[in-house]
Design a protein around this motif. Structure first.
Motif, short mmCIF file in Angstrom:
data_model
loop_
_atom_site.label_atom_id
_atom_site.label_comp_id
_atom_site.label_asym_id
_atom_site.label_seq_id
_atom_site.Cartn_x
_atom_site.Cartn_y
_atom_site.Cartn_z
N THR A 31 -2.21 2.82 -4.23
CA THR A 31 -0.87 2.97 -4.81
C THR A 31 -0.79 4.19 -5.72
O THR A 31 0.17 4.97 -5.68
CB THR A 31 -0.47 1.70 -5.58
N GLY A 32 -1.82 4.38 -6.56
CA GLY A 32 -1.82 5.53 -7.45
C GLY A 32 -2.12 6.83 -6.74
O GLY A 32 -1.48 7.85 -6.99
N ALA A 39 2.73 -1.95 -1.64
CA ALA A 39 1.53 -2.11 -0.81
C ALA A 39 1.23 -3.60 -0.67
O ALA A 39 1.51 -4.40 -1.58
CB ALA A 39 0.35 -1.38 -1.44
N TYR A 40 0.65 -3.95 0.48
CA TYR A 40 0.34 -5.36 0.75
C TYR A 40 -0.94 -5.41 1.60
O TYR A 40 -1.13 -4.61 2.52
CB TYR A 40 1.49 -6.02 1.50
N ALA A 41 -1.84 -6.35 1.28
CA ALA A 41 -3.09 -6.53 2.03
C ALA A 41 -3.31 -8.00 2.30
O ALA A 41 -3.05 -8.85 1.44
CB ALA A 41 -4.27 -5.95 1.26
N TRP A 55 -0.84 -7.71 -3.45
CA TRP A 55 0.31 -6.84 -3.23
C TRP A 55 0.67 -6.07 -4.49
O TRP A 55 0.27 -6.43 -5.61
CB TRP A 55 1.51 -7.65 -2.73
N ARG A 56 1.43 -5.00 -4.25
CA ARG A 56 2.02 -4.17 -5.30
C ARG A 56 3.47 -3.88 -4.92
O ARG A 56 3.73 -3.62 -3.74
CB ARG A 56 1.26 -2.84 -5.44
N PRO A 57 4.42 -3.89 -5.83
CA PRO A 57 4.22 -4.22 -7.25
C PRO A 57 3.89 -5.70 -7.42
O PRO A 57 4.25 -6.53 -6.59
CB PRO A 57 5.56 -3.85 -7.89
N THR A 58 3.20 -6.01 -8.50
CA THR A 58 2.80 -7.39 -8.74
C THR A 58 4.03 -8.24 -9.03
O THR A 58 5.03 -7.76 -9.56
CB THR A 58 1.83 -7.46 -9.93
N GLY A 59 3.95 -9.49 -8.66
CA GLY A 59 5.05 -10.43 -8.87
C GLY A 59 4.73 -11.74 -8.20
O GLY A 59 3.64 -11.94 -7.64
N ALA A 60 5.70 -12.65 -8.25
CA ALA A 60 5.48 -13.97 -7.68
C ALA A 60 5.38 -13.92 -6.16
O ALA A 60 4.67 -14.71 -5.54
CB ALA A 60 6.60 -14.93 -8.11
N GLU A 61 6.09 -13.01 -5.53
CA GLU A 61 6.12 -12.91 -4.07
C GLU A 61 5.78 -11.49 -3.64
O GLU A 61 6.13 -10.52 -4.31
CB GLU A 61 7.51 -13.29 -3.53
N PRO A 62 5.10 -11.35 -2.49
CA PRO A 62 4.79 -10.00 -1.99
C PRO A 62 6.05 -9.33 -1.45
O PRO A 62 7.04 -10.00 -1.15
CB PRO A 62 3.79 -10.27 -0.86
N PRO A 63 6.05 -8.00 -1.29
CA PRO A 63 7.21 -7.30 -0.74
C PRO A 63 7.55 -7.80 0.66
O PRO A 63 6.72 -7.77 1.57
CB PRO A 63 6.75 -5.83 -0.70
N GLY A 64 8.79 -8.27 0.83
CA GLY A 64 9.18 -8.90 2.09
C GLY A 64 9.06 -7.99 3.29
O GLY A 64 8.59 -8.41 4.36
#
Length: 276
Positions: A31-32, A39-41, A55-64
């Motif tokens: 990401t950097g 980003a998602y793995a 995942w990035r950005p961090t949060g409760a759910e990964p980027p859809g």
């Protein structure tokens, strides 16, 4: 070259890290380094456990959008480049061409123990460049090496822990046996020492005043021999197929004939006369 060198050093930096820490570190690095928006793995096959996700950005759910890309849905205008698939994500609108929102790149991995899927995106029309594609592949490859090493070390640690637990269980059993048998062995040792002293005293007395052994019956000789071996009355009854009372009666008569009053004296007598 500096970025490439940093990526090649990642496995050594991730030594002793857990697989979730390695997956999270991979996304932080790419990401950097690639100036990603998201980003998602996802890695499968960790000894039958649930999939490892980060995942990035961090949060409760990964980027859809990235999750759908990894799952194989929502693809539009794929461009394949050395095993990496790049997709354009556009806003809704009328043809001929809605505006570009982002470019999304996915990479599938086949690992010795399972599979991995990586998805990244950036709102740049030239993403990913040839350099960025190369760096992404190197970063993911280094993470795969670190994950494989972490998995192997975890398996070795589990095996060592199970062996230590088995050894501890064996030690507890042995300690229990020692605690249980120790008093019995101690008592037997004391009886042998006492009988030895009785033999020595009786031998000295007989040397000064020789006496003949009384005429014992076959049953009394058998009882005396078992008694000298340390068997209890109940054990002698079981061996001779007699009742406890009958054994006690034989012992009483035996004591009277050989002139003793205790088991230790009877044992010493049997040893002295070669009956035990």
């Amino acid at each position: 070259m500096r970025d490439l060198g940093a990526l090649l050093a990642l496995p050594s930096l991730w030594v002793d890290h857990t697989p979730p820490e390695i997956a999270d570190g991979l996304l932080s690095v790419v990401t950097g380094m690639l100036r990603l928006d998201a980003a998602y793995a996802r890695f499968h096959g960790f000894d039958g456990g649930p999939a490892l996700e980060s995942w990035r950005p961090t949060g409760a759910e990964p980027p859809g959008q990235l999750v759908r890309a990894v799952d194989g849905t929502g693809a539009e205008a794929p461009a394949i480049d050395s095993g990496i698939e790049t997709t354009a994500v556009r806003a809704g609108g009328s043809p001929p061409e809605p505006p570009l929102l982002a470019r999304m790149t996915t990479l599938a991995l086949t690992l010795p123990w399972g599979t991995g899927l990586i998805a990244v995106s950036a709102a740049r029309p030239d993403f990913p460049t040839e350099r960025e594609t190369h760096l992404l592949r190197v970063a993911v490859g280094q993470a795969a090496i670190a994950l494989h090493t972490a998995r192997r070390l975890a398996a070795e640690q589990n095996a060592r822990r199970e062996a230590e637990q088995a050894l501890e269980r064996q030690s507890r059993v042995l300690r229990s046996l020692v605690e249980e048998v120790g008093p019995v062995l101690g008592a037997a040792s004391r009886r042998i020492e006492e009988a030895s002293r009785e033999v020595a005293r009786d031998a000295a007395r007989e040397a000064a005043h020789p006496v003949d052994a009384p005429n014992l019956t076959r049953r009394e000789l058998e009882v005396l021999g078992l008694l000298a071996q340390g068997l209890s009355n109940k054990e002698m009854a079981a061996v001779m197929w007699l009742s406890d009372r009958t054994v006690e009666r034989h012992i009483t008569g035996l004591y009277r004939k050989i002139g003793v009053a205790r088991r230790s004296e009877a044992t010493a007598y049997a040893l002295r006369h070669g009956i035990a």
